[in-house]
Design a protein around this motif. Structure first.
Motif, mmCIF file in Angstrom:
data_model
loop_
_atom_site.group_PDB
_atom_site.id
_atom_site.type_symbol
_atom_site.label_atom_id
_atom_site.label_comp_id
_atom_site.label_asym_id
_atom_site.label_seq_id
_atom_site.Cartn_x
_atom_site.Cartn_y
_atom_site.Cartn_z
ATOM 1 N N HIS A 61 1.029 -1.088 -0.096
ATOM 2 C CA HIS A 61 0.281 -0.274 -0.130
ATOM 3 C C HIS A 61 0.947 1.021 0.215
ATOM 4 O O HIS A 61 1.453 1.113 -0.179
ATOM 5 C CB HIS A 61 -0.624 -0.013 1.250
ATOM 6 N N ASP A 77 0.468 5.035 2.044
ATOM 7 C CA ASP A 77 -0.531 5.702 3.313
ATOM 8 C C ASP A 77 -1.060 6.459 2.738
ATOM 9 O O ASP A 77 -1.332 7.674 2.113
ATOM 10 C CB ASP A 77 0.496 5.914 4.351
ATOM 11 N N TRP A 119 10.139 6.682 3.855
ATOM 12 C CA TRP A 119 9.934 6.828 2.068
ATOM 13 C C TRP A 119 8.881 7.426 2.148
ATOM 14 O O TRP A 119 8.141 8.387 2.618
ATOM 15 C CB TRP A 119 9.169 5.256 2.396
ATOM 16 N N HIS A 127 4.998 -0.267 0.386
ATOM 17 C CA HIS A 127 4.982 -0.623 1.651
ATOM 18 C C HIS A 127 4.225 -1.308 1.849
ATOM 19 O O HIS A 127 2.954 -1.759 1.441
ATOM 20 C CB HIS A 127 5.748 0.256 2.280
ATOM 21 N N ARG A 139 5.383 6.089 14.124
ATOM 22 C CA ARG A 139 5.356 6.895 12.918
ATOM 23 C C ARG A 139 4.707 8.489 12.727
ATOM 24 O O ARG A 139 4.017 8.495 13.582
ATOM 25 C CB ARG A 139 4.629 6.108 11.844
#
Ligand code: OGA
Ligand code: MN
Length: 286
Positions: free
Chosen positions: A108, A110, A252, A259, A274
């Motif tokens: 996917h 994000d 990323w 990812h 995150r």
């Protein structure tokens, strides 16, 4: 500070050495990091010691931080920082302390279900299992470069609706129904081929497979074309896999990579924080 960029030899990804991210980073050093990020799409900084403040401070060098996704019950995972997503399989009492849990994740990008998806995500490993729970990354520039011309022609100028109803573990998000027609499904519409605003390169932009819909096609036609595109992803080897050590910070580029986390033994603890950085503009067609 002597910033050292060490490409890992795979299709994407580089290690950055010589940087203590808990300390101020001068503009010259940051520019080297930003350039390496543009060129390699995923950067890893090992051996860091970051509290939430330091994680947010470094993340904010890339742009304004977005709020993290919340629990399926609409309550944030992090008690006092809306910008921090807690990603964990740990359950305390009966309550998961973080999102995504232990289920197998799918490839996917994000938050592509938003009109303005984040340009970057930064994931910091606090507690990581000795084995498993790796995170794989996929180079979507390479995915497009290797796409057969006939398949590319079928998605040229097309847009895809990115489903907002479920997270990457398949859980229904707060306040949404179990099922929708593709026309009515909540989500954002983005081009299937985008031009990266910084590198200027074209990339395939797929979001995730479940509940995706190529706008204007019948369900069957869209499913068949998306299955071909995702088979191309599955058959390609444009990947690099991060095996976590505590103290790893990975950033990323969410505009040109996919990812997914790999299998994770539920008996082993994994806890990450995150952040996600807001983009300046929506994805644009190439
Ligand atoms: C994320 C995510 C995967 C992982 O944080 O967006 O997909 O390996 N994480 O934890
Ligand atoms: Mn993710």
């Amino acid at each position: 500070m002597v910033v050292e960029i060490k490409p890992n030899g795979a299709s994407l990804g580089a290690d950055v050495a010589g940087v203590d991210l808990s300390q101020p980073i001068d503009d010259a050093a940051f520019q080297m990091i930003a350039d390496a990020w543009r060129d390699h799409a995923v950067l890893r900084f090992r051996g860091q010691q970051l509290d939430d403040e330091a994680l947010c401070r470094f993340s904010a060098r890339f742009g304004e931080l977005d709020n993290a996704p919340v629990r399926p019950t609409n309550i944030p995972y992090h008690p006092d920082r809306k910008e921090i997503a807690v990603i964990s399989n740990i359950v305390e009492g009966d309550v998961p302390i973080g999102g995504l849990g232990n289920s197998e994740l799918v490839w996917h990008q994000d938050m592509s279900y938003k009109d303005l998806p984040p340009k970057a995500s930064l994931l910091y490993g606090i507690e990581v299992p000795a084995e498993g729970g790796d995170t794989a990354f996929y180079n979507m520039y390479a995915a497009l470069e290797t796409l057969p011309a006939a398949l590319r022609a079928r998605i040229e100028g097309r847009e895809c609706k990115h489903d907002a109803t479920r997270n990457s573990a398949g859980q229904l998000r707060a306040g949404l129904q179990e099922s929708y027609s593709n026309e009515e499904r909540p989500g954002a519409v983005h081009p299937l081929i985008v031009r990266h605003p910084v590198s200027g390169r074209e990339a395939l932009y797929l979001g995730r497979r479940p509940n995706a819909w190529i706008v204007g096609m019948s369900d069957a036609e869209s499913d068949a074309l998306l299955d071909e595109l995702w088979a191309h992803i599955e058959n390609g080897a444009h990947t690099w896999t991060q095996s976590w050590q505590a103290g790893d910070l990975v950033i990323w580029d969410n505009r040109c990579t996919l990812h997914r986390r790999g299998p994770l033994d539920p008996a082993l603890r994994r806890r990450m924080h995150r952040t996600q950085v807001r983009d300046e503009a929506r994805p644009v067609a190439a």
